[in-house]
Design an enzyme around this catalytic site. Sequence first.
Site, PDB file in Angstrom:
ATOM      1  N   ASN A  63       0.884  -1.005   0.133  1.00 35.89           N
ATOM      2  CA  ASN A  63       0.104   0.173   0.002  1.00 35.89           C
ATOM      3  C   ASN A  63       1.058   1.347   0.009  1.00 35.89           C
ATOM      4  O   ASN A  63       1.870   1.281   0.470  1.00 35.89           O
ATOM      5  CB  ASN A  63      -0.890  -0.002   1.158  1.00 35.89           C
ATOM      6  CG  ASN A  63      -1.862   0.808   1.150  1.00 35.89           C
ATOM      7  OD1 ASN A  63      -1.710   2.102   1.439  1.00 35.89           O
ATOM      8  ND2 ASN A  63      -3.367   0.560   0.815  1.00 35.89           N
ATOM      9  N   TYR A  66       2.875   2.598   3.422  1.00 31.16           N
ATOM     10  CA  TYR A  66       3.684   1.474   3.423  1.00 31.16           C
ATOM     11  C   TYR A  66       3.302   0.329   4.423  1.00 31.16           C
ATOM     12  O   TYR A  66       3.343  -0.633   4.473  1.00 31.16           O
ATOM     13  CB  TYR A  66       5.122   1.793   3.844  1.00 31.16           C
ATOM     14  CG  TYR A  66       5.853   2.339   2.439  1.00 31.16           C
ATOM     15  CD1 TYR A  66       5.061   2.571   1.423  1.00 31.16           C
ATOM     16  CD2 TYR A  66       7.016   3.024   2.730  1.00 31.16           C
ATOM     17  CE1 TYR A  66       5.675   3.207   0.105  1.00 31.16           C
ATOM     18  CE2 TYR A  66       7.744   3.614   1.675  1.00 31.16           C
ATOM     19  CZ  TYR A  66       7.038   3.680   0.538  1.00 31.16           C
ATOM     20  OH  TYR A  66       7.539   4.339  -0.555  1.00 31.16           O
ATOM     21  N   GLU A  73       1.577 -14.920   3.626  1.00 34.50           N
ATOM     22  CA  GLU A  73       1.054 -15.832   4.363  1.00 34.50           C
ATOM     23  C   GLU A  73      -0.061 -15.492   5.105  1.00 34.50           C
ATOM     24  O   GLU A  73      -1.073 -16.258   5.270  1.00 34.50           O
ATOM     25  CB  GLU A  73       2.304 -16.282   5.484  1.00 34.50           C
ATOM     26  CG  GLU A  73       3.573 -16.736   4.739  1.00 34.50           C
ATOM     27  CD  GLU A  73       4.575 -15.556   4.471  1.00 34.50           C
ATOM     28  OE1 GLU A  73       4.133 -14.660   3.808  1.00 34.50           O
ATOM     29  OE2 GLU A  73       5.665 -15.567   4.653  1.00 34.50           O
ATOM     30  N   CYS A 108       4.240 -13.060  10.749  1.00 37.55           N
ATOM     31  CA  CYS A 108       3.462 -14.116  10.260  1.00 37.55           C
ATOM     32  C   CYS A 108       3.738 -15.452  11.026  1.00 37.55           C
ATOM     33  O   CYS A 108       2.848 -16.216  11.063  1.00 37.55           O
ATOM     34  CB  CYS A 108       4.050 -14.290   8.654  1.00 37.55           C
ATOM     35  SG  CYS A 108       3.270 -13.084   7.512  1.00 37.55           S
TER      36      CYS A 108
HETATM   37  N1  THU Z   1       6.786 -10.680   2.467  1.00 33.05           N
HETATM   38  C1  THU Z   1       5.796 -11.621   2.342  1.00 33.05           C
HETATM   39  O1  THU Z   1       4.730 -11.390   2.069  1.00 33.05           O
HETATM   40  N2  THU Z   1       6.216 -12.928   3.130  1.00 33.05           N
HETATM   41  C2  THU Z   1       7.380 -12.970   3.572  1.00 33.05           C
HETATM   42  O2  THU Z   1       7.350 -14.105   4.039  1.00 33.05           O
HETATM   43  C3  THU Z   1       8.516 -11.801   3.661  1.00 33.05           C
HETATM   44  C4  THU Z   1       7.915 -10.678   3.339  1.00 33.05           C
HETATM   45  C5  THU Z   1       6.457  -9.336   1.771  1.00 33.05           C
HETATM   46  C6  THU Z   1       6.005  -8.255   2.626  1.00 33.05           C
HETATM   47  C7  THU Z   1       6.488  -7.180   1.689  1.00 33.05           C
HETATM   48  O3  THU Z   1       5.300  -6.762   0.833  1.00 33.05           O
HETATM   49  C8  THU Z   1       7.503  -7.711   0.979  1.00 33.05           C
HETATM   50  O4  THU Z   1       7.559  -8.924   1.019  1.00 33.05           O
HETATM   51  C9  THU Z   1       8.699  -7.181   1.249  1.00 33.05           C
HETATM   52  O5  THU Z   1       9.122  -7.239   2.352  1.00 33.05           O
END
Ligand code: THU
Length: 148
Positions: A63, A66, A73, A108
């Site tokens: 977004n 940020y 996940e 997560c």
């Molecule tokens: N991100 C995830 O969606 N899952 C992960 O396991 C690590 C990080 C995303 C968050 C953000 O949109 C981007 O990756 C960079 O951090």
Amino acid sequence: MSQVKAKETEDHGSKNLPQEIVKLISQAQEAKKQAYCPYSNFRVGAALLTQDNRLFTGCNVENACYNLGVCAERNAMAKAVSEGYKEFKAIAIASDQTDRFISPCGGCRQFMREFGLNWDVYMSKPNGSCLKMTVEELLPLSFGPDDL
Ligand code: THU
């Protein structure tokens, strides 16, 4: 220092892994294609398998404000819970990084932990190889629903 147990499968994801996990990793790779990440350009996909073999996928959604971005996940888990599924067998995570297994962020891990400690997290590379750890291994000594 506590020792971390992890099972690495550098077999391109098809030889020794159960077929349902090969499929789960491939669904995570497919979900990654929907990533909305114009700020980080870091695509992530997740595929979540419920105890009764339902599959839910998610991608990261960023977004312009940020800090409102959501991880792949968490999106997959929120989709499952919102449809009435809270018992999970495994989650696979995929990114574009070829030199490391994509590792879930702390937020997560805590979100996973809410739904149990003893289920599997498959951190993958684009070639389908993966590192498997349980939620408990990823988040030892955690704070959870039973602590309230
Ligand atoms: N991100 C995830 O969606 N899952 C992960 O396991 C690590 C990080 C995303 C968050 C953000 O949109 C981007 O990756 C960079 O951090």
